[in-house]
Design an enzyme around this catalytic site. Structure first.
Site, PDB file in Angstrom:
ATOM      1  N   ASP A 129      -3.259 -93.154   9.048  1.00  0.00           N
ATOM      2  CA  ASP A 129      -3.547 -93.204  10.233  1.00  0.00           C
ATOM      3  C   ASP A 129      -2.297 -94.364  10.750  1.00  0.00           C
ATOM      4  O   ASP A 129      -2.220 -94.692   9.633  1.00  0.00           O
ATOM      5  CB  ASP A 129      -4.854 -94.092  10.599  1.00  0.00           C
ATOM      6  CG  ASP A 129      -5.618 -95.086   9.550  1.00  0.00           C
ATOM      7  OD1 ASP A 129      -4.331 -95.694   8.809  1.00  0.00           O
ATOM      8  OD2 ASP A 129      -6.291 -95.442   9.186  1.00  0.00           O
ATOM      9  N   ASN A 184     -16.785-102.295   8.840  1.00  0.00           N
ATOM     10  CA  ASN A 184     -17.477-101.532   9.683  1.00  0.00           C
ATOM     11  C   ASN A 184     -18.343-100.158   9.410  1.00  0.00           C
ATOM     12  O   ASN A 184     -18.638 -99.639  10.115  1.00  0.00           O
ATOM     13  CB  ASN A 184     -18.012-101.034  11.085  1.00  0.00           C
ATOM     14  CG  ASN A 184     -16.507-100.640  11.686  1.00  0.00           C
ATOM     15  OD1 ASN A 184     -15.547 -99.707  10.574  1.00  0.00           O
ATOM     16  ND2 ASN A 184     -15.949-101.079  13.117  1.00  0.00           N
ATOM     17  N   HIS A 225     -16.193 -98.281   9.154  1.00  0.00           N
ATOM     18  CA  HIS A 225     -15.219 -96.698   9.438  1.00  0.00           C
ATOM     19  C   HIS A 225     -14.538 -95.936   8.344  1.00  0.00           C
ATOM     20  O   HIS A 225     -13.990 -96.476   7.341  1.00  0.00           O
ATOM     21  CB  HIS A 225     -14.105 -97.540  10.505  1.00  0.00           C
ATOM     22  CG  HIS A 225     -13.485 -98.000  10.090  1.00  0.00           C
ATOM     23  ND1 HIS A 225     -12.658 -99.128  11.045  1.00  0.00           N
ATOM     24  CD2 HIS A 225     -12.349 -98.864   8.602  1.00  0.00           C
ATOM     25  CE1 HIS A 225     -12.067-100.307  10.404  1.00  0.00           C
ATOM     26  NE2 HIS A 225     -11.558 -99.684   8.753  1.00  0.00           N
ATOM     27  N   GLU A 239     -14.157 -95.232  14.248  1.00  0.00           N
ATOM     28  CA  GLU A 239     -14.943 -95.818  13.807  1.00  0.00           C
ATOM     29  C   GLU A 239     -16.183 -95.672  14.838  1.00  0.00           C
ATOM     30  O   GLU A 239     -16.588 -94.776  15.258  1.00  0.00           O
ATOM     31  CB  GLU A 239     -13.967 -96.964  15.732  1.00  0.00           C
ATOM     32  CG  GLU A 239     -13.115 -97.925  14.998  1.00  0.00           C
ATOM     33  CD  GLU A 239     -12.629 -98.640  14.568  1.00  0.00           C
ATOM     34  OE1 GLU A 239     -13.379 -98.962  13.553  1.00  0.00           O
ATOM     35  OE2 GLU A 239     -11.571 -99.348  14.523  1.00  0.00           O
TER      36      GLU A 239
END
Length: 236
Positions: free
Chosen positions: A67, A136, A138, A143
């Site tokens: 990413d 979280n 991800h 996400e």
């Protein structure tokens, strides 16, 4: 998913390096999808040490960047580009023709995501995918959401992601992310999930329930038949 617990981050990094080196010795043309951040840093440091006496096993390895932060310069010291240049590409002498990455400064980021997707489809599937667990849950910039994107795409960054330590000293705050999608992650022949960091306890707890939900993208790894999950006990 096979879970292996380590007493600390150093021993987890050693275990991760042993796994990747073992795969490289079986296939020198290994296509490795590389995450950034703190979780895999120890792994990359150990690979650099292995390179000093076994350089030949790295000569045909290909790297795909997982990413990139969008809307920031590629040469920003905290870009994923700079991170991989410093910790992977230079130490392992990976030439530009063996590196696939998103360009955060592309004129058309949608087309840029499609370009990377096309390359992955041409040369893939990914052989060895290195992942960290986000606070979280991800994976890359996939996400939590009501639905997840299949392919490389532009991602809306969650508030917890924008608070990442890599962002704190950036010249400007990233406005979006660019990431490999869940389909290509799950199509990888082998996945290595590295879990470290005391702030990830909630994500770890939710992951261990084995409940598969788009609100915890990492939970989809339970669907894959070859995932090695290495856990630093100091994360608890």
């Amino acid at each position: 998913m096979r879970l292996t617990y380590f007493t600390n981050y150093a021993s987890m990094s050693d275990g991760a390096a042993d796994m990747l080196v073992g795969e490289l010795k079986k296939k020198k043309e290994l296509i490795v999808c590389s995450a950034t951040g703190g979780s895999p840093l120890g792994l990359y440091d150990r690979l650099a040490k292995v390179y000093q006496h076994e350089a030949d096993i790295f000569t045909r390895m290909k790297i795909v960047k997982l990413d990139e932060w969008g809307g920031i310069p590629m040469d920003d010291i905290n870009s994923c580009h700079s991170y991989l240049q410093e910790n992977v590409l230079k130490p392992l002498k990976v030439s530009s023709d063996r590196f696939v990455e998103f360009n955060s400064e592309a004129d058309n980021v949608t087309e840029e995501c499609q370009r990377v997707q096309d390359i992955i489809e041409e040369v893939g599937p990914i052989d060895f995918c290195i992942l960290g667990l986000g606070k979280n849950g991800h994976l890359g910039f996939n996400e939590p959401a009501s639905f997840l994107q299949r392919d490389c795409h532009i991602a809306k960054l969650a508030s917890t992601t924008v608070q990442h330590t890599m962002v704190q000293t950036m010249s400007k705050t990233p406005t979006f992310g660019m990431t490999v999608g869940l389909n290509d992650i799950l199509a990888s022949r082998k996945i290595l999930l590295l879990i470290t960091g005391s702030e990830k306890q909630d994500a770890i707890r939710r992951l261990m329930t084995k409940e598969i939900t788009t609100q915890l993208p990492a939970s989809f790894l339970w669907l894959h038949s070859n995932v090695e999950c290495l856990i630093d006990k100091e994360s608890f």
